[in-house]
Structure formats: C-alpha cells, structure tokens
Design an enzyme around this catalytic site. Structure first.
Site, PDB file in Angstrom:
ATOM      1  CB  SER A 141      -0.993  -0.012   1.262  1.00 48.66           C
ATOM      2  OG  SER A 141      -1.596   1.315   1.489  1.00 48.66           O
ATOM      3  CE1 TYR A 154      -4.804  -2.187   4.530  1.00 53.52           C
ATOM      4  CE2 TYR A 154      -3.810  -0.046   4.321  1.00 53.52           C
ATOM      5  CZ  TYR A 154      -4.150  -1.103   3.665  1.00 53.52           C
ATOM      6  OH  TYR A 154      -4.358  -1.161   2.313  1.00 53.52           O
TER       7      TYR A 154
END
Length: 261
Positions: A141, A154
């Site tokens: 990400s 996350y």
C-alpha cells in the site's frame, strides 16, 4: 498475449482489485485460479472469465491458514503441471490507533495481510525453483511509505509486506524468481464502497478526493494493470520493487486537501 500458457493464482480474486486482475490475466492468456475465502464470489468471477472465452478455476482458501494455502498450491500443480505466477492480493483494513486496537484484531489482520503473503510465498517458491522460475506480486500500500491517522495496524501490515517483498526478492533472485509489490493509493474498492454508503458518504468521498493529487479515487483496474506488468516478461529486469500507484498522493507530501483558488 503477455501470459499465454501460464498458470496464475490470484488471492482475494473474488472482488475489487483481485477481480480485475483475474480478468486481465485471463485476457492475456493465463489460466487463473481465482482464490478467495468467499467461494461463491470466486465462482462468479471464474464464470465471468469463462463467458469471455478465458480459462479460470475457483478455489476457496483462507490465506491465514497454512494448510489451505499448501493444499491450493499442491492442487494447482497437480491439475496444471506448474505454477508460474502468484499474486498475494488478499487483505483488509481496520481503523484505530495502537491504543484503540485490540490484540485479537491486530493478530487477525496480521494473519491475513502479512502471514498470507509469507505462507503463499513459502509454498510457491519451491515449486517455482523446481520448474526454473516464476513471478510473485504482493499487494502492499502507499501507506507503507507514510504514516496516516487512525490506521496503525493496517499501516504496519503493509509496511511489513513491502519489506518482506524486498527481502524475498534478494533471497531468490538466483532461482529466476522475480518478487515485486504494488502499492495502491485510495482505490474505489468494495471496502471503500461500504464506508461511503453511510449517511455521511458524500462528504467522506469529497474529503478523500480532495486529498488526491488527481482529484479522484483510483480504479481497481488501474492497480490490476500494474500487477499484470509486474507479472509479465515486460518487467523482466524488475525485482524487489514496490511500485506505487496512488495518483500522486504520496508525492505531494502534505496529503492535505489542495487550496482552491
């Protein structure tokens, strides 16, 4: 046909980025194993591909469970004779600072986002070594490069994926296995669709769009196209890379809404 005759497993293939990747890979000639924890979703994607003349097989797998990953790879090799491409795409996000995140939620997220990548590679790499090479693409990400508010677990998980990608690429380059990752920005995926479906959805969307350099969210197919490139021979000199595809979000630096004139 960039992937003619190749066998590819794509986890999280039942929706979002994974769905688009399955279609693209099949369209380029690969036989795709659509792997997802939701078997019905995987079957829908496989049927869609078959309806377009492609080759796809649905497979239910929970990537947090080693036995299920190993069984999937063993079955793939038994059915198709080899495994050329693995896309470790399955993952999810949770909100919260480290103080707000329970140990159970932390462990559950890490078991999918990080362990799923580790286990997939652990069992795919020996197969690829034996057959003379292969390509692995992991989903990291853009937040692996920056800190964002209220997403501690996350962010940590995707940072781990980026670091693990580089480490594995170094370890297995001599076996002719290329290992890279794609680092998406904010993508209009089922995850965000659910978030934006609430009463404050329109306002939340405006906020997300305004912090993007391109004034819009990314589309799943745009990430899938990067995955396709990394998995194909077009990227033959690329390993250990984490390709950021975020519409310029991290390049802007401040990540605050742009000032309107």
């Amino acid at each position: 046909m960039k992937l003619e005759g190749r066998i590819a497993i794509i986890t999280g293939g039942g929706s979002g980025i994974g769905h688009e990747a399955c279609k693209l890979f099949a369209g380029e000639g690969a036989t795709v194993i659509v792997a997802d924890r939701d078997l019905e979703a995987a079957q829908r994607v496989a049927a869609e591909i078959a309806g377009q003349g492609g080759k796809a097989v649905a497979h239910r797998v929970d990537v947090s469970k080693e036995a299920e990953i190993e069984a999937m790879i063993v079955r793939t090799v038994a059915d198709h004779g080899r495994l050329d491409i693995l896309v470790n795409n399955a993952g999810y996000g949770i909100a919260g600072t480290v103080v707000e995140t329970s140990e159970a939620d932390w462990n559950a997220l890490m078991s999918v986002n990080v362990n799923g990548v580790f286990l997939g590679c652990k069992h795919a790499i020996p197969v690829m070594e034996k057959q003379g090479g292969g390509a692995i693409v992991n989903t990291a990400s853009a937040v692996a490069n920056v800190g964002i508010h209220g997403r501690a677990a996350y962010v940590a998980s995707k940072g781990a994926v980026a670091a693990l990608t580089r480490a594995m690429a170094t370890d297995h380059v001599e076996a002719n296995i290329r290992i890279n990752a794609v680092a998406p920005g904010t993508i209009e995926s089922p995850y965000f669709t659910k978030i934006l479906s609430g009463p404050d959805g329109a306002e939340l969307r405006r906020g997300l769009e305004e912090r993007q350099a391109m004034d819009r969210l990314g589309r799943p197919v745009e990430i899938a196209q990067a995955m396709l490139w990394l998995a194909s021979d077009d990227a033959s000199f690329c390993t250990g890379s984490v390709m950021v595809v975020d519409g310029g979000w991290t390049a802007r630096g401040d990540r605050k809404p742009k000032q309107k004139a």
